[in-house]
Scaffold this motif. Sequence first.
Motif, mmCIF file in Angstrom:
data_model
loop_
_atom_site.group_PDB
_atom_site.id
_atom_site.type_symbol
_atom_site.label_atom_id
_atom_site.label_comp_id
_atom_site.label_asym_id
_atom_site.label_seq_id
_atom_site.Cartn_x
_atom_site.Cartn_y
_atom_site.Cartn_z
ATOM 1 N N UNK A 1 0.800 -1.217 0.000
ATOM 2 C CA UNK A 1 0.000 0.000 0.000
ATOM 3 C C UNK A 1 0.841 1.278 0.000
ATOM 4 N N UNK A 2 2.147 1.163 0.061
ATOM 5 C CA UNK A 2 3.019 2.347 0.050
ATOM 6 C C UNK A 2 3.396 2.754 -1.359
ATOM 7 N N UNK A 3 4.449 3.555 -1.444
ATOM 8 C CA UNK A 3 4.942 4.037 -2.737
ATOM 9 C C UNK A 3 5.526 2.894 -3.559
ATOM 10 N N UNK A 4 5.382 2.984 -4.877
ATOM 11 C CA UNK A 4 5.915 1.981 -5.800
ATOM 12 C C UNK A 4 7.363 2.291 -6.127
ATOM 13 N N UNK A 5 8.232 1.312 -5.928
ATOM 14 C CA UNK A 5 9.627 1.478 -6.329
ATOM 15 C C UNK A 5 9.728 1.378 -7.846
ATOM 16 N N UNK A 6 10.634 2.140 -8.451
ATOM 17 C CA UNK A 6 10.794 2.087 -9.903
ATOM 18 C C UNK A 6 11.540 0.824 -10.336
#
Length: 129
Positions: free
Chosen positions: A54-59
Amino acid sequence: MSLFDQLGGMLGGDNSQLLQSAQTLLNDNGGISGLVEKFQQGGLGDIVSSWVGTGANLPISAEQIQAVLGNEQIAGLAAKLGLDSSQLSQQVAEHLPGLIDRLTPNGEVPQGNDLLSQGASLLGGLFKS
């Protein structure tokens, strides 16, 4: 006509190719769970877990996409879409994190292949501001 085809037709243009690519990647790799497992086995478990979570998506880079999915799969899909392999890898790298994120709205990989609910979730996410 599949749900992804319908969504692609509604969106048109490059989004249509993106949705077609996504459908093929999911189908060819055993759905969301199979694709997630493939990235985990390829040493990118932290990256793919961020997409599901649910957090930020890593590239992810185009090179990492090619390493995990394999040149043969990327080349075959690119040929079907009339794209260069490097173009397709870049598009997948740009959009796959958000797609997986939208298809796993509760931070969990859905069990089974309920494409209707997955597609509805995707459609809702595409039109949010």
